[in-house]
Every structure is written in structure tokens, then in C-alpha cells.
Design an enzyme around this catalytic site. Structure first.
Site, PDB file in Angstrom:
ATOM      1  N   CYS A 138      45.031  98.446  -9.290  1.00  0.00           N
ATOM      2  CA  CYS A 138      43.903  99.209  -8.743  1.00  0.00           C
ATOM      3  C   CYS A 138      44.294  99.876  -7.425  1.00  0.00           C
ATOM      4  O   CYS A 138      44.429  99.192  -6.413  1.00  0.00           O
ATOM      5  CB  CYS A 138      42.726  98.248  -8.538  1.00  0.00           C
ATOM      6  SG  CYS A 138      41.352  98.957  -7.612  1.00  0.00           S
ATOM      7  N   CYS A 140      41.737  99.670  -4.557  1.00  0.00           N
ATOM      8  CA  CYS A 140      41.719  98.364  -3.894  1.00  0.00           C
ATOM      9  C   CYS A 140      42.984  98.146  -3.059  1.00  0.00           C
ATOM     10  O   CYS A 140      42.912  97.726  -1.911  1.00  0.00           O
ATOM     11  CB  CYS A 140      41.647  97.222  -4.914  1.00  0.00           C
ATOM     12  SG  CYS A 140      40.559  97.499  -6.312  1.00  0.00           S
ATOM     13  N   ASP A 141      44.134  98.371  -3.674  1.00  0.00           N
ATOM     14  CA  ASP A 141      45.386  97.902  -3.086  1.00  0.00           C
ATOM     15  C   ASP A 141      46.248  99.005  -2.484  1.00  0.00           C
ATOM     16  O   ASP A 141      47.190  98.712  -1.739  1.00  0.00           O
ATOM     17  CB  ASP A 141      46.211  97.149  -4.149  1.00  0.00           C
ATOM     18  CG  ASP A 141      45.523  95.860  -4.601  1.00  0.00           C
ATOM     19  OD1 ASP A 141      44.646  95.378  -3.862  1.00  0.00           O
ATOM     20  OD2 ASP A 141      45.860  95.339  -5.678  1.00  0.00           O
TER      21      ASP A 141
END
Lengths: 326, 326
Positions: free
Chosen positions: B153, B156-157
Site C-alpha cells: 500500500c 500507507c507506506d
């Protein structure tokens, strides 16, 4: 260029950049409640140039005594949660403006937002997240005891009144739903209704009447909310015969409606009958490039985590819109 | 009757009640990711009888290294956040089942959920929140280094790889979007594509090619992900000429799609082409009394706070449905 905010909740060490009237932002966010602040985090992390115009940071959340239904915290008070949301936005050094009200917005390839103080800001996409305001009774004691027994949201605050006597003001659907919710947990529920009948749905009226610990006072109005440290009683007056009474209660839920803060969008964005901005499931309004999120929209149910989710959706939709245009 | 859960993440002191096959629940929740757990909190607080069937607690969140876009936490890791969500559910002593897969569901005034182990549970309303699973490469090193350089993701990351060399696997829309997102912040981005062309939208291909720090390896497959403590390199093989190479990288984003966990609903609930359960903005599926929330649905954008918001909506919709029927 940076400046210190003067709002009481802010540490004097925290700095934001002021909004720049000469700049065209990728995304401009209107509103500083859960939807607006979440949208800000998502836009900043996407790397698009972002500004945020906040009237009152935290919106309704800052008015909530205890929150037990925001996932990640078993119990947190409204001001603390707002503070955490704000910290997350602040870390990115977002362009920020607080205190002013929005006068009008204008569409086009570049959208313009006019504030009531006359300043005009520009952006490729807008996210409207101006929320709702609780309709107030405007009686003595209401403001002073908000969060100390005066509440507006049963889903949020109901469980704190387990085993206690509570009052619900309002006999429409919100009032009935509040009374039903509270009847299961409170010792007694007194519904104070201004009119001579309940105006909510039949099904809710029937359900409420099934509870033995609920009574309704018709044609009655609240004249004051009493208590020093917390709510102790509520004074009411019968509108027909003028009789006054004082009801002992630990909580009073004021359920006479919410007003969407959408006045500046009237005749411009498509609103529903309640004045809420109509959005699709991706938070698009009736005007391309203008998105909306949270309580100001027609999304069902008004909750912090729902507003947060909608803010994230609106931000990702707005970022996609901006990236496709650039 | 209570029992101790055996799952590693749980303290042995925590107790739940087991799901009861003889009982008709008001609401039965399928899934233990952010949507399911949020739905559980909202249902329990509404006082309706609630059960939850979880395959793996936390869902995809438990696989995420660091989370910086869940409001309320500037930084938290996936397991910690799941633990906080779970704590909030546990406090209510919900009826809980973990580990089993869902075989099928059946509609009617009372809905039935059949598990693959043969047990059948009943409820007036269902909330399907079974999520999605990342499609895996299934190469050596992938599982061991998940969260240590192997990510799924970018939203997210991505920010953790600022200034580093990264690999994106996949040349469809997800891969292209990941490459564009990462190109702004990473030092270099290598897109590894199985086919001889990119399959994503033209607009995304053009945008990606505008970045000088992005290169594409066509007809190439990943054969292993290498590193002891964290990702150090990725081995690839040219599918045309068999040439092998080792690319040094700190991160590898695997963007070859997600699979909705909706197999049990096929031919019963209306699904879109991607196999996602179609819902309206109040989380209603095509079958009355069955609601769905989170990544298993066709809601745009897959994010924790969005799934949480949808879970709350589904719960409030399900509670309204149950209360109107009772």
C-alpha cells in the site's frame, strides 16, 4: 513566512503558514472538524499543495464530553481527540487560516473562495467540510453546562447516563430516537415537547411508548438548565396554562435539530431539503472539482469516524481530480 | 460461558463468549478488520444482541508496517492499532468466533451463516465486512520480509521510502499509481511488469513517463526478494531471453491486485466485475437486511479510516433495520 496562532487550544510554539491570496492551491479545504482535518492529512501526504480554512477547530467534536466510539481510543474527551487530529495536520506545515467565515464560492477551472472579511483564495479543487451546528435552545445554563450534563448526541454520550434520570428535548425523529436509545439504559426519560403532539415517525412513537420509563410533557418548553458544577435540574413551563415545574435530572439531551453550515453554497451546489450538500459515494458534489464530506453532506449518520472516512474519500477524489487535470 | 482465545496476539486473560448456534442474533458481523470491529462497537453500544465471526483479526491492517494516516495517531504500527480496536470490542463481552471461514449465507426474515466447519449461525441482520486479500507474488522472501521492505500500500507506506530506491511490481492502474506516488519522494522507482506492455490507463502511463527517476522492465518477473533483516535486493528474470538480474532496493511494492473475500456471496449478493459487493451510500446490499462495509465492497479507496466509517454506517443501518422489524 509563519505566524503563531492565538487560539487558546494551541501551544504558542506551533507554527503554520498563513494562507496565500496570490497562490492557486491544488486543494483548498473548508472546515476544521474530523472531515476537514482528515482530508488535510490525506492531501498533504499525497504531496498536492493544500490550504485549510477553519472557523472553529474540531467542530462539534470539541463540544463532546466523552467519546467511546472513535476507534483507537476506548475513552477520550472531545478536546483531546481534536488536539490529536490537529497535531497530525500541523506536522505537515499546512497553509492555515482560522476564525473567518465563508461568504461565497465560485466555480470554474480555478475555484474561488471568498471570506466574509473580503479575502479571496483560489484552488483547482475544493473540499467543503463545514459541518453542522446543533440547534440550541438558547436558555440560561445551556452554554455553561455543555459537556457537564447538557448533551446533543445520544450515540456519543448516552452510555454515560446509565441508571440516571435524563430529559430529552424535542419530539421529532431525533428526539424519539434519543428517547428510545436512552430508555434502555437510563433510569427515567422525560421527553419535553413544544407542540401538543409528537412529530416523528409512527413507528418510533410506538416503540418509545413501549418503554415504561419514558414520559412525555406536551406543550412544554425549557426555560432554564440549572446546576453549578453539573446539571442538577431543568426548569420547564407549560405553554397552555403557564404552570412551571422543576425536573431533577443529571442529563439533558437537546434534540431539536442540526443546521448544516451550507449557506454560502445555496443556489450553487445541489442541496437536499434539509440544506445538506448532496454527494455521491465518492464525495463528488453537483459541481466538478468541488467535493464535500462529513456532516454538511447528505451522508447518513453523523459520527466522527464516518466524517473522518468521508474526509479521506473526498481528499483522494480531489487529488485524483487535480492529477488528471495537471 | 466464556473461553480463552488461543491466538498469539491475545492475552490469555481476555475472555469472550463463544457464538451460540441456538441463538438468533440481532446482528451478526462477518469479518474482523477495521470495518467489522467498528461495526461491532456501534452495534454493542446500541444494545442490540451482536455476534462477530473473524477469520484473522485486523485483516490487512495487521500486515502494515507503519500507519501515519489513521487520525488520532501520528504514527502507529498495524498490530498496535488492531490491538486497540480489538480492546474496544472486547470490553463489551461480545459473542466471538475466530479462525473459521464462511461457506455460504442464506437470506429470509432470519439470515443464516454457514461456516466451512459445518456450524450454522442465525441473525436478523448481517454485516459483511470480510475485506480483501492482497494478491501475493508467492516468491521466496515475500512473506518473511512483509513489513520489512515488502509493502502492498503506497498511500500507507510510501512516505517511509523517501530518498530510497524502490521497486513496484505490476503495470496495471495500481502499479502505475504506486509508481507515480513513489516517484515524487523516492530516489528511483523500477517498475517490474510481467507483460510486454503496461495495461493501465493512458493518462497514468503518460504521467508516469514524465518522471525521470522511473524505469520500466517489461516481460520481467520477480523470482525472489532478498535480505536478512530487511529488503536489500530483488532478483528478476527476463521472460523472453531468460536473463537474470539482481536489483538493489530498500522497498518493493507489490501491486498486482487485491482479491475481495466475497466467494460465499456469489450469485446471492450483487457483485461488481471485480467481485466486490455493491452497496449504496448507507451500506445496503441488494438483499434487505444484509449490509456490507469496507474493502469487500465497491466503496472507492481502501483505507483504514474509510473502512471504519463504513463499518459504523453499516452498523447504524443494520440497527435501524432490526429496530424497525422488532
Amino acid at each position: 513566512m509563519e505566524f503563531n496562532l492565538s487560539a487558546g487550544m494551541f501551544s504558542s510554539e506551533e507554527k503554520f503558514s498563513p494562507l496565500d491570496t496570490a497562490k492557486t492551491y491544488d486543494v483548498l479545504i473548508l472546515g476544521g472538524g474530523p472531515a476537514g482535518l482528515t482530508a488535510a492529512v490525506y492531501c498533504m501526504r499525497k504531496g498536492v499543495s493544500t490550504g485549510i480554512i477553519v472557523k472553529e477547530i474540531g467542530g462539534q467534536v470539541a463540544l463532546t464530553a466523552g467519546i467511546e466510539n472513535y476507534m483507537g481510543y476506548r475513552h477520550i474527551n472531545g478536546v483531546e481527540l481534536v488536539d490529536k487530529f490537529r497535531e497530525q495536520v500541523v506536522q505537515f506545515g499546512i497553509d492555515y487560516d482560522e476564525g473567518a467565515s465563508i461568504a461565497s464560492i465560485e466555480a470554474g477551472e480555478v475555484k474561488r473562495v471568498k471570506l466574509e472579511d473580503g479575502r479571496v483564495f483560489s484552488a483547482r479543487a475544493l473540499i467543503v467540510a463545514t459541518g453542522k451546528s446543533w440547534r440550541k435552545l438558547e436558555v440560561p445554563g445551556e452554554e455553561e453546562l455543555t459537556g457537564l450534563g447538557v448533551a446533543y448526541c445520544t450515540t456519543c454520550d448516552g452510555p454515560f447516563y446509565t441508571g440516571k434520570d435524563v430529559i430529552v428535548v424535542g419530539g421529532g425523529n431525533s428526539g424519539l430516537e434519543a428517547a428510545i436509545d436512552l430508555a434502555r439504559i437510563a433510569s427515567s426519560v422525560t421527553v419535553v415537547q413544544f407542540l401538543d403532539r409528537l412529530t416523528g415517525d409512527r413507528i418510533l412513537i410506538d416503540k418509545m411508548k413501549g418503554f415504561e420509563n419514558v414520559r412525555v410533557l406536551y406543550e412544554t418548553e425549557v426555560t432554564s438548565i440549572n446546576g453549578s458544577e453539573e446539571v442538577e435540574s431543568v426548569s420547564v413551563r407549560n405553554r397552555k396554562n403557564g404552570a412551571v415545574d422543576e425536573i431533577h435530572a443529571k442529563g439533558i439531551f437537546i434534540e431539536i435539530g442540526l443546521v448544516p453550515n451550507s449557506g454560502f453554497a445555496k443556489g450553487f451546489l445541489k442541496l437536499n431539503e434539509a440544506g445538506e450538500i448532496m454527494v455521491d459515494c465518492a464525495c463528488r458534489t453537483s459541481v466538478p472539482g468541488i467535493f464535500a464530506a462529513g456532516d454538511v453532506t447528505d451522508v447518513p449518520f453523523k459520527q466522527i469516524i464516518i466524517a473522518g472516512g468521508e474526509g479521506a474519500k473526498a481528499a483522494l477524489s480531489a487529488c485524483n481530480y487535480v492529477l488528471q487535470k495537471s
